[in-house]
Enzyme design. Structure first.
Site, PDB file in Angstrom:
ATOM      1  N   LYS A  88      -9.582  -2.035  -2.680  1.00 27.86           N
ATOM      2  CA  LYS A  88      -9.437  -2.854  -1.477  1.00 27.86           C
ATOM      3  C   LYS A  88     -10.536  -2.508  -0.481  1.00 27.86           C
ATOM      4  O   LYS A  88     -10.881  -1.348  -0.353  1.00 27.86           O
ATOM      5  CB  LYS A  88      -8.074  -2.593  -0.845  1.00 27.86           C
ATOM      6  CG  LYS A  88      -6.891  -2.883  -1.769  1.00 27.86           C
ATOM      7  CD  LYS A  88      -5.568  -2.427  -1.141  1.00 27.86           C
ATOM      8  CE  LYS A  88      -5.400  -0.930  -1.190  1.00 27.86           C
ATOM      9  NZ  LYS A  88      -4.074  -0.470  -0.698  1.00 27.86           N
TER      10      LYS A  88
ATOM     11  N   ASP B  14      -0.155   5.207   0.799  1.00 23.40           N
ATOM     12  CA  ASP B  14      -0.403   6.196   1.846  1.00 23.40           C
ATOM     13  C   ASP B  14      -0.347   5.531   3.220  1.00 23.40           C
ATOM     14  O   ASP B  14      -1.113   4.619   3.515  1.00 23.40           O
ATOM     15  CB  ASP B  14      -1.785   6.839   1.658  1.00 23.40           C
ATOM     16  CG  ASP B  14      -1.845   7.752   0.452  1.00 23.40           C
ATOM     17  OD1 ASP B  14      -1.101   8.747   0.439  1.00 23.40           O
ATOM     18  OD2 ASP B  14      -2.615   7.465  -0.467  1.00 23.40           O
TER      19      ASP B  14
ATOM     20  N   ASP C  69      -1.246  -0.540   6.120  1.00 22.54           N
ATOM     21  CA  ASP C  69      -1.447   0.108   7.420  1.00 22.54           C
ATOM     22  C   ASP C  69      -2.905   0.107   7.842  1.00 22.54           C
ATOM     23  O   ASP C  69      -3.221   0.561   8.940  1.00 22.54           O
ATOM     24  CB  ASP C  69      -0.941   1.554   7.383  1.00 22.54           C
ATOM     25  CG  ASP C  69      -1.813   2.447   6.508  1.00 22.54           C
ATOM     26  OD1 ASP C  69      -2.052   2.082   5.335  1.00 22.54           O
ATOM     27  OD2 ASP C  69      -2.267   3.506   6.989  1.00 22.54           O
TER      28      ASP C  69
ATOM     29  N   ASP D 218       0.872  -1.159   0.000  1.00 27.11           N
ATOM     30  CA  ASP D 218       0.000   0.000   0.000  1.00 27.11           C
ATOM     31  C   ASP D 218       0.920   1.222   0.000  1.00 27.11           C
ATOM     32  O   ASP D 218       2.113   1.116   0.308  1.00 27.11           O
ATOM     33  CB  ASP D 218      -0.891  -0.027   1.245  1.00 27.11           C
ATOM     34  CG  ASP D 218      -1.739   1.225   1.366  1.00 27.11           C
ATOM     35  OD1 ASP D 218      -2.444   1.558   0.394  1.00 27.11           O
ATOM     36  OD2 ASP D 218      -1.678   1.879   2.422  1.00 27.11           O
TER      37      ASP D 218
END
Length: 274
Positions: A191, A17, A214, A15
Site C-alpha cells: 500500500k 498495525d 490508520d 490494516d
C-alpha cells in the site's frame, strides 16, 4: 433500514498495525468489533505492509488474540513481493533480501534463491522491514543495486505504530538507500498500491468493500486507488488534523474513533467532530 456503516458493504479489509493491534497486543475494542462482524456473517480480510510475518503467522497471532483468522484472509507485502519477483525473474534466480526471515521464506517458497551478499551477484534486492536490519545489510544492498540488481521495496511506510509512539518503518530504511543511491526503488509493492485490496475482494467475490486503516498515505490512498471507500480510525498514526490537511488522493470517506464506528451511523470525513 439500518443506518450502521457496515451494512453498506460485503467485505471489510483491515490494516493491522494501529487498527487491530499494536505490535502484539490488540487495540481495545478490536476483538469485540471483529467478533460482531463474524457473527453477522460479514467477510473480513487483513492487508498489511509489514513484511516481517508470513500470512500463517499473522493468522496465528490474530487467533491467539481472540480473533479467529485463516492464512487465506491475510495478505502481506512479503507474499505480494515474492509473487512480483517470481513473475519477473526466472526460476532459481538469486535475490538479496534485506529484512526479516518471513520475507526470505516467502521468496524461497516461489522458487527463488535467497542470498545475503552482493558478491553473489543477485538479480534483485528485496527490501522489507526487519527489526534486526542494520548498516551492513544496507551496504550489501547498495553494492548489489549499483551493480545492476533490480530494487524492490515491500513498502515505504515511514513509521510503524507502537505503544511508545511511532517507530522507524521500512520507508525510513528505504530512504537511507534512496539517499545513498540517488534514486528510487524500481518497484514498490505494498500500500498505497491497490493490489492487496483488490486481491482480497477477488478472493471472496466482494463487490462493495470497505477499507479500514490508520494511515492516510498507505491505507486510505490505497483505498482511493482501488476505487473503494475508506474508514480512518484514530487508533494509530494519523489524526483528524492530518486528514484535514491531506491531499485529495489520501482522503478518507469516513472517520471513527475506533472500530466501534463500524456499527454506528456513518460519519463523513468532512463532518467529523473530534
Amino acid at each position: 433500514m439500518s443506518d450502521r456503516l457496515i451494512d453498506g458493504y460485503d467485505l471489510v479489509i483491515f490494516d493491522l498495525d494501529g487498527v487491530v493491534y499494536l505490535i502484539d497486543q490488540p487495540i481495545p475494542g478490536a476483538v469485540e468489533a471483529i467478533a460482531r462482524l463474524h457473527e453477522a456473517g460479514v467477510p473480513v480480510a487483513y492487508a498489511t505492509n509489514n513484511a516481517s510475518r508470513r500470512a500463517a503467522d499473522v493468522a496465528a497471532l490474530l487467533t491467539g488474540m481472540g480473533i479467529p483468522a485463516t492464512p487465506e484472509e491475510v495478505l502481506t507485502s512479503a507474499g505480494a513481493s515474492a509473487a512480483v519477483l517470481a513473475d519477473r525473474l526466472p526460476a532459481g534466480a538469486t535475490v538479496l533480501v534485506v529484512g526479516a526471515d518471513a520475507l526470505r521464506a516467502e521468496i524461497e517458497a516461489v522458487g527463488l534463491t535467497v542470498v545475503s551478499k552482493a558478491e553473489d551477484r543477485p538479480a534483485a534486492v528485496a527490501q522489507g522491514y526487519g527489526p534486526a536490519v542494520g548498516w551492513a545489510d544496507l551496504a550489501e544492498a547498495s553494492v548489489a543495486i549499483r551493480a545492476g540488481a533490480m530494487w524492490l521495496a515491500t513498502n515505504t511506510d515511514k513509521t510503524l505504530p507502537s505503544p511508545r509512539g511511532p517507530l522507524p518503518g521500512n520507508g525510513s530504511l528505504v530512504a537511507a538507500l534512496r539517499h545513498a543511491l540517488g534514486r528510487d526503488p524500481d518497484v514498490i509493492v505494498g500500500k498505497p498500491a491497490p493490489a492487496l485490496f483488490t486481491t482480497a475482494a477477488e478472493r471472496v467475490g466482494a463487490t462493495k468493500a470497505l477499507v479500514v486503516g490508520d494511515r492516510l498515505d498507505t491505507d486510505l490512498e490505497g483505498a482511493v486507488r482501488a476505487g473503494m471507500d475508506g474508514l480512518l480510525v484514530l487508533t494509530g498514526v494519523h489524526t483528524v488534523e492530518d486528514l484535514r490537511n491531506a491531499p485529495a488522493e489520501q482522503k478518507a470517506t469516513f472517520v471513527a474513533p475506533d472500530l466501534s464506528g463500524l456499527f454506528a451511523p456513518a460519519v463523513k470525513a468532512d463532518d467529523y467532530k473530534a
